[in-house]
Design an enzyme around this catalytic site. Structure first.
Site, PDB file in Angstrom:
ATOM      1  N   ARG A   1       0.807  -1.238   0.000  1.00 55.28           N
ATOM      2  CA  ARG A   1       0.000   0.000   0.000  1.00 55.28           C
ATOM      3  C   ARG A   1       0.834   1.279   0.000  1.00 55.28           C
ATOM      4  NH1 ARG A   1      -3.174  -2.944   3.607  1.00 55.28           N
ATOM      5  NH2 ARG A   1      -5.054  -3.733   2.592  1.00 55.28           N
TER       6      ARG A   1
ATOM      7  N   LYS B   1       3.111  11.655 -11.131  1.00 55.19           N
ATOM      8  CA  LYS B   1       2.232  10.778 -11.907  1.00 55.19           C
ATOM      9  C   LYS B   1       2.968   9.463 -12.164  1.00 55.19           C
ATOM     10  CE  LYS B   1       0.594  13.668 -15.341  1.00 55.19           C
ATOM     11  NZ  LYS B   1      -0.104  13.715 -16.636  1.00 55.19           N
TER      12      LYS B   1
ATOM     13  N   GLU C   1      10.847  19.044 -24.728  1.00 57.45           N
ATOM     14  CA  GLU C   1      10.096  19.416 -23.514  1.00 57.45           C
ATOM     15  C   GLU C   1      10.730  20.663 -22.861  1.00 57.45           C
ATOM     16  OE1 GLU C   1       7.302  17.778 -23.095  1.00 57.45           O
ATOM     17  OE2 GLU C   1       7.652  15.822 -24.057  1.00 57.45           O
TER      18      GLU C   1
ATOM     19  N   LYS D   1       8.841  22.891 -14.183  1.00 56.43           N
ATOM     20  CA  LYS D   1       7.846  21.820 -14.066  1.00 56.43           C
ATOM     21  C   LYS D   1       7.334  21.753 -12.627  1.00 56.43           C
ATOM     22  CE  LYS D   1       5.668  17.775 -14.941  1.00 56.43           C
ATOM     23  NZ  LYS D   1       5.597  16.468 -15.529  1.00 56.43           N
TER      24      LYS D   1
ATOM     25  N   GLU E   1      -3.792  18.084 -11.575  1.00 61.17           N
ATOM     26  CA  GLU E   1      -4.097  18.309 -12.989  1.00 61.17           C
ATOM     27  C   GLU E   1      -5.525  18.770 -13.236  1.00 61.17           C
ATOM     28  OE1 GLU E   1      -3.089  14.942 -15.457  1.00 61.17           O
ATOM     29  OE2 GLU E   1      -1.919  16.262 -16.746  1.00 61.17           O
TER      30      GLU E   1
ATOM     31  N   ARG F   1      -1.888  22.980 -15.069  1.00 61.91           N
ATOM     32  CA  ARG F   1      -0.978  21.914 -15.500  1.00 61.91           C
ATOM     33  C   ARG F   1      -1.208  21.575 -16.972  1.00 61.91           C
ATOM     34  NH1 ARG F   1       0.689  17.089 -11.332  1.00 61.91           N
ATOM     35  NH2 ARG F   1       1.918  15.796 -12.727  1.00 61.91           N
TER      36      ARG F   1
ATOM     37  N   ASN G   1       0.774  20.767 -21.886  1.00 62.98           N
ATOM     38  CA  ASN G   1       0.386  20.057 -23.113  1.00 62.98           C
ATOM     39  C   ASN G   1       0.655  20.863 -24.379  1.00 62.98           C
ATOM     40  OD1 ASN G   1      -0.525  17.764 -21.765  1.00 62.98           O
ATOM     41  ND2 ASN G   1      -2.507  18.713 -21.358  1.00 62.98           N
TER      42      ASN G   1
ATOM     43  N   HIS H   1       1.273  19.178 -27.677  1.00 66.29           N
ATOM     44  CA  HIS H   1       0.954  17.759 -27.510  1.00 66.29           C
ATOM     45  C   HIS H   1      -0.325  17.325 -28.209  1.00 66.29           C
ATOM     46  CE1 HIS H   1       4.311  17.804 -24.778  1.00 66.29           C
ATOM     47  NE2 HIS H   1       4.160  16.533 -24.463  1.00 66.29           N
TER      48      HIS H   1
ATOM     49  N   HIS I   1       0.575  14.310 -30.369  1.00 69.73           N
ATOM     50  CA  HIS I   1       0.056  12.947 -30.201  1.00 69.73           C
ATOM     51  C   HIS I   1      -0.575  12.449 -31.489  1.00 69.73           C
ATOM     52  CE1 HIS I   1      -0.251  13.459 -25.569  1.00 69.73           C
ATOM     53  NE2 HIS I   1       0.835  12.798 -25.900  1.00 69.73           N
TER      54      HIS I   1
ATOM     55  N   HIS J   1       7.924  10.630 -29.692  1.00 67.45           N
ATOM     56  CA  HIS J   1       7.153  11.604 -28.920  1.00 67.45           C
ATOM     57  C   HIS J   1       7.758  13.016 -29.057  1.00 67.45           C
ATOM     58  CE1 HIS J   1       4.624  13.245 -25.776  1.00 67.45           C
ATOM     59  NE2 HIS J   1       5.704  13.732 -25.185  1.00 67.45           N
TER      60      HIS J   1
HETATM   61  N1  LIG Z   1       4.878  10.705 -15.204  1.00 69.30           N
HETATM   62  C1  LIG Z   1       4.885  11.739 -16.021  1.00 69.30           C
HETATM   63  O1  LIG Z   1       4.524  12.859 -15.638  1.00 69.30           O
HETATM   64  C2  LIG Z   1       5.391  11.551 -17.421  1.00 69.30           C
HETATM   65  C3  LIG Z   1       5.676  12.676 -18.213  1.00 69.30           C
HETATM   66  C4  LIG Z   1       6.181  12.465 -19.492  1.00 69.30           C
HETATM   67  C5  LIG Z   1       6.381  11.173 -19.960  1.00 69.30           C
HETATM   68  N2  LIG Z   1       6.083  10.112 -19.167  1.00 69.30           N
HETATM   69  C6  LIG Z   1       6.303   8.728 -19.651  1.00 69.30           C
HETATM   70  O2  LIG Z   1       7.683   8.564 -19.893  1.00 69.30           O
HETATM   71  C7  LIG Z   1       7.852   7.557 -20.883  1.00 69.30           C
HETATM   72  C8  LIG Z   1       8.896   8.020 -21.869  1.00 69.30           C
HETATM   73  O3  LIG Z   1      10.112   8.215 -21.177  1.00 69.30           O
HETATM   74  P1  LIG Z   1      11.521   8.154 -21.928  1.00 69.30           P
HETATM   75  O4  LIG Z   1      11.481   8.997 -23.115  1.00 69.30           O
HETATM   76  O5  LIG Z   1      12.555   8.391 -20.890  1.00 69.30           O
HETATM   77  O6  LIG Z   1      11.554   6.648 -22.471  1.00 69.30           O
HETATM   78  P2  LIG Z   1      12.233   5.294 -21.957  1.00 69.30           P
HETATM   79  O7  LIG Z   1      12.157   5.147 -20.506  1.00 69.30           O
HETATM   80  O8  LIG Z   1      11.664   4.225 -22.804  1.00 69.30           O
HETATM   81  O9  LIG Z   1      13.766   5.506 -22.356  1.00 69.30           O
HETATM   82  C9  LIG Z   1      14.129   5.546 -23.722  1.00 69.30           C
HETATM   83  C10 LIG Z   1      15.211   4.517 -24.040  1.00 69.30           C
HETATM   84  O10 LIG Z   1      16.458   4.979 -23.557  1.00 69.30           O
HETATM   85  C11 LIG Z   1      17.070   4.003 -22.728  1.00 69.30           C
HETATM   86  N3  LIG Z   1      17.872   4.742 -21.753  1.00 69.30           N
HETATM   87  C12 LIG Z   1      17.413   5.427 -20.680  1.00 69.30           C
HETATM   88  N4  LIG Z   1      18.416   6.091 -20.093  1.00 69.30           N
HETATM   89  C13 LIG Z   1      19.543   5.792 -20.790  1.00 69.30           C
HETATM   90  C14 LIG Z   1      20.905   6.184 -20.666  1.00 69.30           C
HETATM   91  N5  LIG Z   1      21.297   7.074 -19.745  1.00 69.30           N
HETATM   92  N6  LIG Z   1      21.794   5.667 -21.538  1.00 69.30           N
HETATM   93  C15 LIG Z   1      21.380   4.815 -22.518  1.00 69.30           C
HETATM   94  N7  LIG Z   1      20.107   4.441 -22.701  1.00 69.30           N
HETATM   95  C16 LIG Z   1      19.194   4.925 -21.839  1.00 69.30           C
HETATM   96  C17 LIG Z   1      15.933   3.180 -22.197  1.00 69.30           C
HETATM   97  O11 LIG Z   1      16.354   1.912 -21.811  1.00 69.30           O
HETATM   98  C18 LIG Z   1      14.979   3.154 -23.394  1.00 69.30           C
HETATM   99  O12 LIG Z   1      15.369   2.153 -24.273  1.00 69.30           O
HETATM  100  C19 LIG Z   1       6.497   7.299 -21.497  1.00 69.30           C
HETATM  101  O13 LIG Z   1       6.028   6.043 -21.059  1.00 69.30           O
HETATM  102  C20 LIG Z   1       5.624   8.413 -20.946  1.00 69.30           C
HETATM  103  O14 LIG Z   1       4.285   8.014 -20.750  1.00 69.30           O
HETATM  104  C21 LIG Z   1       5.591  10.277 -17.919  1.00 69.30           C
HETATM  105 ZN   LIG Z   2       5.694  15.256 -23.716  1.00 72.83          ZN
END
Ligand SMILES: NC(=O)c1ccc[n+]([C@@H]2O[C@H](COP(=O)([O-])OP(=O)(O)OC[C@H]3O[C@@H](n4cnc5c(N)ncnc54)[C@H](O)[C@@H]3O)[C@@H](O)[C@H]2O)c1
Ligand SMILES: [Zn+2]
Length: 363
Positions: A125, A147, A189, A231, A241, A245, A249, A252, A256, A268
């Site tokens: 939990r 999030k 971003e 942020k 949100e 917030r 977007n 976006h 998207h 993305h």
């Molecule tokens: N929680 C939130 O507020 C929020 C906001 C924006 C995006 N997101 C989420 O984040 C995700 C996208 O994140 P992302 O772009 O980091 O993608 P990701 O986590 O898939 O990373 C991209 C790739 O890079 C690799 N990688 C990561 N760090 C590395 C490093 N230092 N060296 C070499 N390789 C590395 C990973 O293994 C992966 O293959 C999506 O699922 C999205 O929904 C969440």
């Molecule tokens: Zn984004």
């Protein structure tokens, strides 16, 4: 000599924590852990790409502080961001005598951060979460705001929870192993943050963004701290949100749709880059910004080697896909637009013909 560590405080009602940004921070993870936890064990979640690169340095630092590391690794990639991937992770952690004080450290990009955050929100939990983001996107965006979640076949991020971290540790040095396309995605971003909140920051970007591409770690540290602060302030204003917030977007709604219609051939970050260029064009046609501001927005995106034109998709399909975006409220498309650079407004009264023209402008 590298810059001293920068600390950004996040103050959200009910949770206060620090985001630390500094080169080599992973090597001091032991001391950093002791500032927030006295637990004799920690859970660490990583993925199959980040683990082999950065996990051993983290483990060594944690062990030197006397913490036993219980580790779990998930396969890298968005396609593994589902509940099924998490079942063995729960098995692994629950078999290791954890308790509610055992922190979970999420070492990886946004996928690991969102999934690790979800495990931390739900296991026993809820246990303390420490985010150690390793992509630029996760550093400036996903790790801030609480999030967490996973995807479902019906759509992205549909299962999740708000769970604020106990700390966020950002070590810009890990970006040296990040594929360049991922780095550029994070820059999209960063550009977004300055367009919606900081005209001065935008000017800085115009002069310096090339330093991010050449992995100037001092510059990246400043850039990350600046973006985390933006942020964090938006999130603090609107933790669940319900209002401002939505400014995050920007680009976006178009982005998207472009990602989806292209079957994810555009990443993305690339979708958001094109989306911000379209938003700038739309803002110009609505008289919210002048031609010079429109040109500056497109120029800074292009400087980050992100796309602002050359869209090879069916325009009508993109416009149609936008109508299905979850940001549609009561049947109207909502756009976050610069008005001017450094400030954002939301408009839900844009004639569809202008939307179409804005997409057309990307061809
Ligand atoms: N929680 C939130 O507020 C929020 C906001 C924006 C995006 N997101 C989420 O984040 C995700 C996208 O994140 P992302 O772009 O980091 O993608 P990701 O986590 O898939 O990373 C991209 C790739 O890079 C690799 N990688 C990561 N760090 C590395 C490093 N230092 N060296 C070499 N390789 C590395 C990973 O293994 C992966 O293959 C999506 O699922 C999205 O929904 C969440
Ligand atoms: Zn984004």
């Amino acid at each position: 000599m590298s810059l001293p560590k920068t600390v950004v405080g996040v103050r959200i009602p009910g949770s206060e924590y620090d985001i630390s940004v500094g080169r080599g921070l992973i090597q001091s993870a032991g001391e950093m852990l002791r500032a927030v936890s006295s637990s004799d064990r920690v859970m660490v979640l990583s993925d199959s790409q980040v683990g082999p690169l950065h996990l051993s340095a983290l483990k060594q630092a944690l062990k030197s502080a006397g913490a036993r590391v219980i580790e779990a690794t998930i396969p890298a990639g968005e396609e593994h961001k589902g509940l099924n991937t998490l079942l063995p992770v729960y098995d692994q952690f629950l078999a290791s005598h954890i308790d509610r004080q055992t922190p979970l450290l999420a070492l990886g990009g946004g996928v690991v951060g969102d999934m690790g955050g979800f495990v931390a929100a739900t296991i026993l939990r809820g246990v303390p979460l420490i985010q150690i983001p390793t992509t630029l996107l996760a550093m400036v965006d996903a790790s801030v705001g609480g999030k967490t979640g996973v995807n479902h076949a019906v759509g992205k991020n549909l299962i999740g929870a708000f769970h604020q971290p106990a700390a966020v540790w950002i070590d810009p040095a890990v970006l040296t192993t990040l594929p360049p396309r991922e780095l550029r995605g994070g820059l999209a971003e960063c550009i977004k943050h300055d367009i919606i909140r900081d005209a001065g920051g935008f000017e800085q970007l115009e002069q310096n963004i090339h330093r991010a591409l050449s992995l100037d770690l001092d510059y990246l540290q400043q850039l990350i701290a600046h973006n985390v602060a933006i942020k964090a302030s938006v999130v603090a204003e609107d933790p669940f949100e319900r209002g401002v917030r939505a400014h995050l977007n920007l680009g976006h709604t178009f982005g998207h749709a472009i990602e989806t219609v292209s079957g994810y051939a555009y990443s993305h970050g690339e979708g958001v880059a094109l989306g911000m260029a379209a938003a700038a064009n739309l803002a110009k046609s609505l008289g919210l910004i002048d031609e010079e501001s429109r040109r500056r927005i497109a120029a800074v995106i292009a400087q980050a080697r992100l796309p602002v034109a050359g869209l090879k998709l069916d325009i009508d399909q993109v416009v149609e896909a936008m109508a299905f975006d979850k940001k549609v409220k009561s049947g109207r498309l909502r756009f976050v637009l610069p008005a001017p650079i450094g400030r954002a407004i939301i408009r839900d009264d844009v004639p569809v013909e202008l939307v179409r023209q804005a997409v057309q402008s990307l061809v």
